[in-house]
Scaffold this motif. Structure first.
Motif, PDB file in Angstrom:
ATOM      1  N   GLU A  92      -3.416  -2.668  -0.194  1.00 14.05           N
ATOM      2  CA  GLU A  92      -2.912  -3.505  -1.017  1.00 14.05           C
ATOM      3  C   GLU A  92      -3.786  -3.539  -2.680  1.00 14.05           C
ATOM      4  O   GLU A  92      -2.869  -3.041  -3.251  1.00 14.05           O
ATOM      5  CB  GLU A  92      -1.994  -4.473  -0.787  1.00 14.05           C
TER       6      GLU A  92
ATOM      7  N   LYS B 181       1.024   6.374   6.687  1.00 14.64           N
ATOM      8  CA  LYS B 181       0.988   4.811   5.477  1.00 14.64           C
ATOM      9  C   LYS B 181      -0.282   4.832   5.155  1.00 14.64           C
ATOM     10  O   LYS B 181      -1.246   4.358   6.437  1.00 14.64           O
ATOM     11  CB  LYS B 181       1.331   3.841   6.348  1.00 14.64           C
TER      12      LYS B 181
ATOM     13  N   ALA C 137       1.017  -1.457   0.061  1.00 12.33           N
ATOM     14  CA  ALA C 137       0.011  -0.220  -0.429  1.00 12.33           C
ATOM     15  C   ALA C 137       0.843   1.241  -0.242  1.00 12.33           C
ATOM     16  O   ALA C 137       2.044   1.277   0.309  1.00 12.33           O
ATOM     17  CB  ALA C 137      -0.649  -0.091   0.914  1.00 12.33           C
TER      18      ALA C 137
ATOM     19  N   GLY D 243       4.065  -7.415   5.700  1.00 14.72           N
ATOM     20  CA  GLY D 243       4.025  -8.648   5.003  1.00 14.72           C
ATOM     21  C   GLY D 243       3.575  -9.096   3.032  1.00 14.72           C
ATOM     22  O   GLY D 243       3.524  -9.945   3.075  1.00 14.72           O
ATOM     23  N   SER D 244       3.932  -7.650   2.807  1.00 10.52           N
ATOM     24  CA  SER D 244       3.853  -7.938   1.410  1.00 10.52           C
ATOM     25  C   SER D 244       5.345  -8.203   0.969  1.00 10.52           C
ATOM     26  O   SER D 244       5.587  -9.160   0.193  1.00 10.52           O
ATOM     27  CB  SER D 244       4.109  -6.557   1.185  1.00 10.52           C
TER      28      SER D 244
HETATM   29  N1  ASP Z   1       0.971  -2.022   4.040  1.00 14.04           N
HETATM   30  C1  ASP Z   1       1.558  -3.255   5.698  1.00 14.04           C
HETATM   31  C2  ASP Z   1       1.940  -2.444   5.970  1.00 14.04           C
HETATM   32  O1  ASP Z   1       2.112  -1.296   6.520  1.00 14.04           O
HETATM   33  C3  ASP Z   1       1.978  -4.281   4.349  1.00 14.04           C
HETATM   34  C4  ASP Z   1       3.429  -3.974   3.623  1.00 14.04           C
HETATM   35  O2  ASP Z   1       3.880  -3.063   3.621  1.00 14.04           O
HETATM   36  O3  ASP Z   1       4.183  -4.922   3.316  1.00 14.04           O
HETATM   37  O4  ASP Z   1       2.710  -2.971   7.032  1.00 14.04           O
END
Ligand code: ASP
Length: 436
Positions: A114, A47, A37, A184-185
């Motif tokens: 995401e 974020k 995201a 987790g991405s």
């Molecule tokens: N968007 C999620 C987070 O901020 C997962 C990621 O960015 O990997 O944790």
């Protein structure tokens, strides 16, 4: 074939999206793209994932969330505008608002960051969009199902020569959305790389891979061009934050290297994380990492060595309090359990009482404010005198070493020093092995 994951800062605004498009299109082997995201555009920014969690919390406690959701929508609309993609978010945001009002799950709301970014990026790249809910499977308890997901990925994605698949989430068989833990991405990218049998898993962030030491302590720390999974694991545990811990396992099992790259400096080759790498005997150390915030519980008892079950009883006490140990240096009649202070301190009195009661030590002491430094390198195993050099370097600074630990794999030498000596000890080790 390359699977490329782009982190939140790589997709934080339109300018970053343009860089990502250039990177993806500059190599036709980049076939599966995993976005996070939108992250922070700078210090003080939010974020999108954090804003989504805040929306869910507001909705849960009956507060208004419309303004927050409006801010998220604006972020996507701004990006779409900057990259010249016409995208109508109305239906998506109506869905999210409805779900919030209905009291939907936290995971579902978080996953929309995401999901929407994936749709937008897919439209921009002119790649098909494949919802992660179709290929990443979780069980009813929210545990990731690796083999099921692997099978789904190979069958579903075989229909798509290229695709954008959003990171961070998947679904149960009944469609219920589940997420990985934060960051987790990275895991999604690794799973997709394994499932599609990629040759490389590229992980694009805003740094050019890994440095040999924390650049906040060693300002001119050198860059690591190649590191093994095992070395990385040791260094990450001791404070290198590079990838989500769980992201290494799927690709590691499949023998796929990870290439850490920088979206803002795409010419830089970054760091390669590989199963095995050549050993340069003149450079036994790959990296040095460390953390403060440890505490040693030292037990002494005459004839401890002969008392069967002593160690188990000591560790049982820590286990019963839910405190995991980090290091366990032992002597003939001594045993030291090193744990994180933040975990021990709130229950210190109770733990000490239980230790007295269960193992009756002659002497029991607690040394707080320890830092642990890990000196890691695949080259140490073939080298004589690494430990001697390390201890000499530290002692020449007048720093006393409080504990020492080296596993028989000879990949990592751990030393404990007082927190106040941490930075100087780390610099001394760096100078001894890397600056030379
Ligand atoms: N968007 C999620 C987070 O901020 C997962 C990621 O960015 O990997 O944790």
């Amino acid at each position: 074939m390359i699977v490329a994951k782009f982190g939140g800062s790589s997709l934080a605004d339109g300018t970053q999206f343009k860089k990502v498009k250039n990177i993806v299109l500059s190599d036709s082997e980049r076939k599966y793209i995993i976005p996070s995201a939108p992250g922070k555009r700078g210090p003080g920014d939010d974020k999108v994932t954090d804003l989504l969690y805040a929306c869910h919390e507001a909705a849960l406690s009956g507060k208004v969330f419309k303004h927050l959701l409006g801010r998220i929508r604006e972020r996507y609309e701004e990006i779409a505008d900057e990259i010249g993609v016409s995208f109508d978010f109305t239906a998506d945001f109506e869905d999210i608002a409805n779900e919030l009002t209905k009291g939907t799950t936290r995971d579902y709301i978080a996953s929309r960051g995401e999901f929407l970014n994936g749709k937008l990026l897919a439209a921009y790249l002119e790649f098909p969009f494949v919802d992660a809910a179709r290929v990443i499977r979780f069980d009813q308890n929210g545990h990731f199902m690796e083999e099921e997901s692997n099978a789904l990925i190979s069958s579903v994605l075989s229909e798509y020569p290229r695709a954008v698949i959003p990171g961070f989430y998947g679904a149960e068989e009944n469609g219920e959305i589940r997420t990985f833990t934060r960051g987790g991405s990275d895991i999604t990218g690794s799973i997709i790389a394994r499932g599609t049998k990629a040759d490389i898993y590229e992980n694009w962030t805003d740094v050019s891979g890994i440095m040999m030491a924390d650049p906040r302590i060693i300002r001119d720390a050198m860059h690591i061009s190649e590191i093994t999974y095992r070395e990385l694991r040791e260094l990450s545990y001791m404070g290198f934050s590079v990838l989500h811990d769980d992201a290494v396992f799927p690709v590691r099992r499949a023998g796929i290297p990870i290439n850490l790259r920088n979206t803002n400096d795409p010419k830089h080759p970054g760091t390669m994380i590989v199963a095995s790498a050549k050993i340069d005997a003149s450079h036994p150390v790959t990296g040095i990492a460390g953390r403060k915030g440890f505490c040693a519980v030292a037990l002494e008892k005459d004839m401890m060595n002969a008392e069967l079950g002593f160690g188990r009883r000591v560790l049982q006490v820590f286990e019963d309090f839910g405190i995991s140990f980090e290091l366990l240096p032992t002597g003939i009649d001594t045993m030291t359990v090193i744990v994180e202070s933040a975990k021990l301190m709130p229950r210190l009195e109770e733990v000490l009482e239980r230790l007295q009661k269960d193992v009756h030590p002659d002497h029991l002491a607690v040394h707080d404010k320890l830092a642990i430094i890990a000196t890691v390198g695949r080259g140490m195993v073939r080298n004589f005198g690494t430990a001697a050099r390390l201890f000499t370097a530290i002692s020449q600074q007048g720093i006393s070493i409080r504990t020492i630990d080296q596993g028989s794999s000879e990949l990592n030498i751990l030393v404990g020093v007082d927190e106040s000596d941490f930075e100087n000890a780390l610099r001394a080790i760096y100078d001894a092995f890397i600056r030379m």
